[in-house]
Design an enzyme around this catalytic site. Structure first.
Site, PDB file in Angstrom:
ATOM      1  N   CYS A   2       0.852  -1.194   0.000  1.00 57.81           N
ATOM      2  CA  CYS A   2       0.000   0.000   0.000  1.00 57.81           C
ATOM      3  C   CYS A   2       0.879   1.233   0.000  1.00 57.81           C
ATOM      4  CB  CYS A   2      -0.869  -0.020   1.259  1.00 57.81           C
ATOM      5  SG  CYS A   2      -1.729  -1.577   1.469  1.00 57.81           S
ATOM      6  N   ARG A  27       1.039   2.128  -5.919  1.00 59.74           N
ATOM      7  CA  ARG A  27       1.390   1.073  -4.953  1.00 59.74           C
ATOM      8  C   ARG A  27       0.167   0.243  -4.573  1.00 59.74           C
ATOM      9  NH1 ARG A  27       6.223   2.140  -2.562  1.00 59.74           N
ATOM     10  NH2 ARG A  27       5.628   0.779  -0.838  1.00 59.74           N
ATOM     11  N   TRP A  71      -3.683  -1.856  -1.268  1.00 57.90           N
ATOM     12  CA  TRP A  71      -3.637  -3.024  -2.154  1.00 57.90           C
ATOM     13  C   TRP A  71      -3.937  -4.204  -1.226  1.00 57.90           C
ATOM     14  CZ3 TRP A  71      -1.262  -7.768  -2.896  1.00 57.90           C
ATOM     15  CH2 TRP A  71      -1.349  -8.296  -4.194  1.00 57.90           C
ATOM     16  N   ASN A  97       1.518  -0.292   5.787  1.00 60.44           N
ATOM     17  CA  ASN A  97       1.905  -0.948   4.529  1.00 60.44           C
ATOM     18  C   ASN A  97       2.749  -2.167   4.885  1.00 60.44           C
ATOM     19  OD1 ASN A  97       2.852  -1.718   1.995  1.00 60.44           O
ATOM     20  ND2 ASN A  97       4.600  -0.323   2.155  1.00 60.44           N
ATOM     21  N   GLY A  98       2.377  -3.336   4.384  1.00 62.51           N
ATOM     22  CA  GLY A  98       3.132  -4.560   4.682  1.00 62.51           C
ATOM     23  C   GLY A  98       2.200  -5.670   5.119  1.00 62.51           C
ATOM     24  N   GLU A 463       8.731 -10.870 -22.114  1.00 55.26           N
ATOM     25  CA  GLU A 463       8.377  -9.506 -21.702  1.00 55.26           C
ATOM     26  C   GLU A 463       7.161  -8.990 -22.475  1.00 55.26           C
ATOM     27  OE1 GLU A 463       8.383  -5.773 -19.824  1.00 55.26           O
ATOM     28  OE2 GLU A 463       8.970  -7.811 -19.264  1.00 55.26           O
ATOM     29  N   LYS A 467       3.705  -7.729 -20.702  1.00 53.20           N
ATOM     30  CA  LYS A 467       3.120  -6.391 -20.914  1.00 53.20           C
ATOM     31  C   LYS A 467       1.659  -6.519 -21.340  1.00 53.20           C
ATOM     32  CE  LYS A 467       5.368  -4.163 -19.058  1.00 53.20           C
ATOM     33  NZ  LYS A 467       6.427  -4.925 -18.546  1.00 53.20           N
ATOM     34  N   GLU A 470      -0.527  -7.784 -18.266  1.00 52.76           N
ATOM     35  CA  GLU A 470      -0.790  -6.848 -17.165  1.00 52.76           C
ATOM     36  C   GLU A 470      -1.528  -5.595 -17.610  1.00 52.76           C
ATOM     37  OE1 GLU A 470       3.901  -5.566 -16.939  1.00 52.76           O
ATOM     38  OE2 GLU A 470       2.670  -5.209 -15.178  1.00 52.76           O
ATOM     39  N   HIS A 486       6.803 -28.958 -28.771  1.00 50.38           N
ATOM     40  CA  HIS A 486       6.772 -29.863 -27.614  1.00 50.38           C
ATOM     41  C   HIS A 486       5.497 -29.691 -26.792  1.00 50.38           C
ATOM     42  CE1 HIS A 486      10.854 -30.763 -28.712  1.00 50.38           C
ATOM     43  NE2 HIS A 486      11.126 -29.475 -28.703  1.00 50.38           N
ATOM     44  N   LYS A 581       2.887  -1.191  -8.403  1.00 48.50           N
ATOM     45  CA  LYS A 581       4.191  -0.935  -9.009  1.00 48.50           C
ATOM     46  C   LYS A 581       5.319  -1.590  -8.241  1.00 48.50           C
ATOM     47  CE  LYS A 581       6.981   1.068 -11.891  1.00 48.50           C
ATOM     48  NZ  LYS A 581       7.006   0.553 -13.234  1.00 48.50           N
TER      49      LYS A 581
HETATM   50  C1  AGP Z   1       6.357  -5.164 -14.730  1.00 50.79           C
HETATM   51  O1  AGP Z   1       5.699  -4.407 -15.655  1.00 50.79           O
HETATM   52  C2  AGP Z   1       5.669  -5.312 -13.450  1.00 50.79           C
HETATM   53  N1  AGP Z   1       5.341  -4.085 -12.887  1.00 50.79           N
HETATM   54  C3  AGP Z   1       6.371  -6.239 -12.466  1.00 50.79           C
HETATM   55  O2  AGP Z   1       6.533  -7.488 -13.059  1.00 50.79           O
HETATM   56  C4  AGP Z   1       7.741  -5.742 -11.997  1.00 50.79           C
HETATM   57  O3  AGP Z   1       8.670  -5.841 -13.017  1.00 50.79           O
HETATM   58  C5  AGP Z   1       8.198  -6.610 -10.822  1.00 50.79           C
HETATM   59  O4  AGP Z   1       7.261  -6.472  -9.781  1.00 50.79           O
HETATM   60  C6  AGP Z   1       9.589  -6.227 -10.345  1.00 50.79           C
HETATM   61  O5  AGP Z   1       9.602  -4.922  -9.888  1.00 50.79           O
HETATM   62  P1  AGP Z   1      11.005  -4.216  -9.570  1.00 50.79           P
HETATM   63  O6  AGP Z   1      11.764  -4.095 -10.851  1.00 50.79           O
HETATM   64  O7  AGP Z   1      10.622  -2.891  -8.979  1.00 50.79           O
HETATM   65  O8  AGP Z   1      11.722  -5.087  -8.581  1.00 50.79           O
END
Ligand code: AGP
Length: 586
Positions: A2, A27, A71, A97-98, A463, A467, A470, A486, A581
């Protein structure tokens, strides 16, 4: 994971706190709330996004307060579970947060004492524990120290007390907490971005520390109660860095910022570069660890260090790192990659490695983040704050820095010069946006998507799929092209779009035959290459560049494709559902 913020000063706290949690929304953004010191503690909280909040600030006027954007980890998305949480006598309010790992046993003992709980969260135990200890000692510091000793897990929390209307207190263990020192005002928050428009003078709380803040005074103690002196850091980021400028979304702005961020990631301290190369060369074992997009950068590093620097290494997911910890010792070097520098799995991995005597080298974007401060040597991406939850510019900056390190280890200055020229090709790619918008429109209704590539293109296929998942919530899978036969080939039919990463390098013909195999089963082939071919139903043109450098360039059309498909599907691209994030919980 959060976002929390507290304010104490002369200004009206409510608009400052609301604006602060808006900046922290990346967050977590399923509910929000704030508490303000008034005659009694005033409280307002709600599910949904702050930007949709209908709040009459006058309702909650005050000079001191705390706020939260959530979150959900424990308890659903409800008003009751939104923070702040308040004690039984409504004299103490907290935001957290946590994760409190031992909250159930604490809750049972508090219930036995007659405390009443109004939520299903783990966090609420903090309010009741503070209430229990404060009423015993009538001493806020003592109550705070007793509470942090009682709770297990990772936490950063803030609290206000009705009995002490001129104070905010905070505590930190593994989750980030920073203080912003303004003129006659102090901010306490999960990160600098939430108050950067007010001040760039920051005190970073270290682990196992508490802060007691009154107007004009700040005292910090460790968890044993011993006072700690802290330095003030002037942070490099500015308020303008966190604006969307003329772009509709942070994600699109950050995709376009790659025109400058790739270049700025090359500005590295030559002394550090030499030290890095020396550490790697002396290492008996090199492990790369990271999560999500940063892990994909780590996979590219494994190929590139092997090919260019002749250095063998293993890339291990941070969440799986504990499975190989017995191979880590004082002769090992860990290269940790993290945009935020706060990802709990990465911090956990390096914590274990440090205990085994390993050296920690890291690549981070957020200076003074926990990973930065826990590392023996840290490289910064210099790409500015990344607000969009989907990592874009940080990924290409990570890749560019990884290539720079690889060329430096190989003393290959021609390679470094080629990196410096990459910018010209970024513009080439961005000019393809209209073409990519058409392709996005054509495939926006797909339910499944595949991305394939061989060798250094394989991590980029992963990747591209991440993208799209998400941002648009479409099921997407990235895979090594050679693996299709396979199993996954069974899923391919006339409704399946497949993105084929196939620049003209030593993988070209093998990947082309994989594209033909899928075409034969009806798949719609989207080719990403510098060479057009009739097998492609749709084509995204890449410039012809140095073979080994393609990952940095070929990922951008995939970012743009995911962005536009998400927009076409009406998704909130900057705040994808269920994500955040910085993943500060394990
Ligand atoms: C990527 O678009 C995501 N936001 C997520 O996979 C991110 O890369 C991952 O949580 C790692 O975050 P960081 O690079 O801040 O450690």
């Amino acid at each position: 994971m959060c976002g929390i913020i507290g304010y104490i000063g002369d200004k009206d706290a409510t608009p400052i706190l609301l604006n602060g949690i808006k900046k922290l929304e990346y967050r977590g953004y399923d509910s929000w709330g704030l508490a303000i010191i008034q005659d009694e503690i005033g409280l307002v909280k709600s599910t949904g996004k702050i930007s949709e909040a209908k709040l009459d600030p006058l309702e909650l006027e005050g000079r001191i307060g705390i706020a939260h954007t959530r979150w959900a980890t424990h308890g659903g998305v409800t008003n009751e579970n939104a923070h702040p949480h308040i004690s039984c006598r409504k004299e103490i309010a907290i935001v957290h947060n946590g994760i409190i790992e031992n909250y159930q046993e604490i809750k049972e003992s508090l219930l036995d004492e007659g405390h009443c709980f109004t939520s299903q969260t783990d966090s609420e135990v903090i309010a009741h524990l503070l209430e229990r200890y404060y009423h015993k000692s009538k001493d806020i510091k003592e109550a705070l120290l007793a509470t942090v000793k009682k709770i297990k897990g990772n936490f950063a929390f803030l609290a206000i007390f009705q009995d002490e209307p001129n104070m905010i207190v905070g505590a930190r263990k593994d989750s980030p907490l920073v203080l912003g020192l303004g003129k006659d005002e102090i901010f306490l928050a999960s990160d600098v971005l939430s108050f950067i428009e007010h001040t760039d003078k920051v005190v970073f709380l270290d682990n196992l520390e508490i802060a007691m803040v009154k107007k004009g005074s700040l005292r910090i103690f460790d968890f044993k109660g011993k006072e700690v002196q802290k330095g003030i850091t002037q942070v490099a980021w500015e308020a303008s860095d966190v604006s969307k400028k003329e772009f509709a979304h942070y994600t699109l702005k950050e995709i376009y910022e790659q025109y400058s961020s790739i270049k700025s990631s090359l500005y590295q301290d030559p002394v550090k570069l030499r030290e890095f190369c020396k550490s790697i060369k002396e290492a008996k074992k090199l492990f790369i660890t990271a999560s999500g997009t940063s892990f994909h950068a780590g996979l590219v590093a494994r190929y590139i260090f092997s090919k260019i620097s002749k250095v063998y290494c293993e890339a291990i997911l941070a969440s799986e790192f504990s499975q190989i910890i017995e191979w880590v010792d004082k002769d090992a070097v860990i290269m940790a990659i993290s945009q935020s520098g706060e990802t709990a799995d990465v911090l956990n991995a390096i914590k274990g490695a440090k205990e085994k005597g390993a050296k920690i080298l890291s690549i981070v974007n957020v200076m003074n983040s926990t990973l930065d401060r826990e590392s023996d040597l840290a490289f910064y991406l210099n790409c500015g704050p990344e607000i969009g939850v989907a990592a874009t510019k940080s990924f290409t900056a990570q890749l560019t820095l990884i290539y720079l390190l690889a060329f430096a280890m190989a003393n290959d200055f021609i390679g470094v010069n080629k990196l410096r020229k990459l910018n010209d090709y970024v513009e080439f790619i961005l000019k393809e946006e209209d073409k990519i918008i058409e392709i996005a429109d054509k495939y926006k209704v797909s339910n499944d998507f595949y991305f394939i590539g061989r060798s250094i293109h394989y991590p980029i296929a992963l990747e591209g799929a991440l993208k799209l998942k998400e941002l648009s919530y479409i099921h997407a899978e990235g895979m090594a092209a050679g693996e299709l036969k396979h199993g996954t080939l069974a899923l391919i039919d006339s409704k399946t779009p497949v993105v084929v990463l196939n620049p003209e390098d030593n993988t070209y013909y093998e990947t082309l035959s994989n594209a033909l195999e899928m075409k034969a089963r009806g798949a719609k082939i989207i080719g990403v290459s510098n060479l057009i071919n009739e097998v492609y139903d749709d084509f995204i043109l890449l410039p012809k560049i140095e073979d080994s450098l393609y990952p940095i360039i070929e990922v951008m059309p995939l970012q743009i494709l995911a962005y536009h498909i998400a927009i076409d599907r009406g998704a909130d691209v900057d705040r994808p559902r269920n994500l955040a994030k910085s993943v500060t919980v394990k």
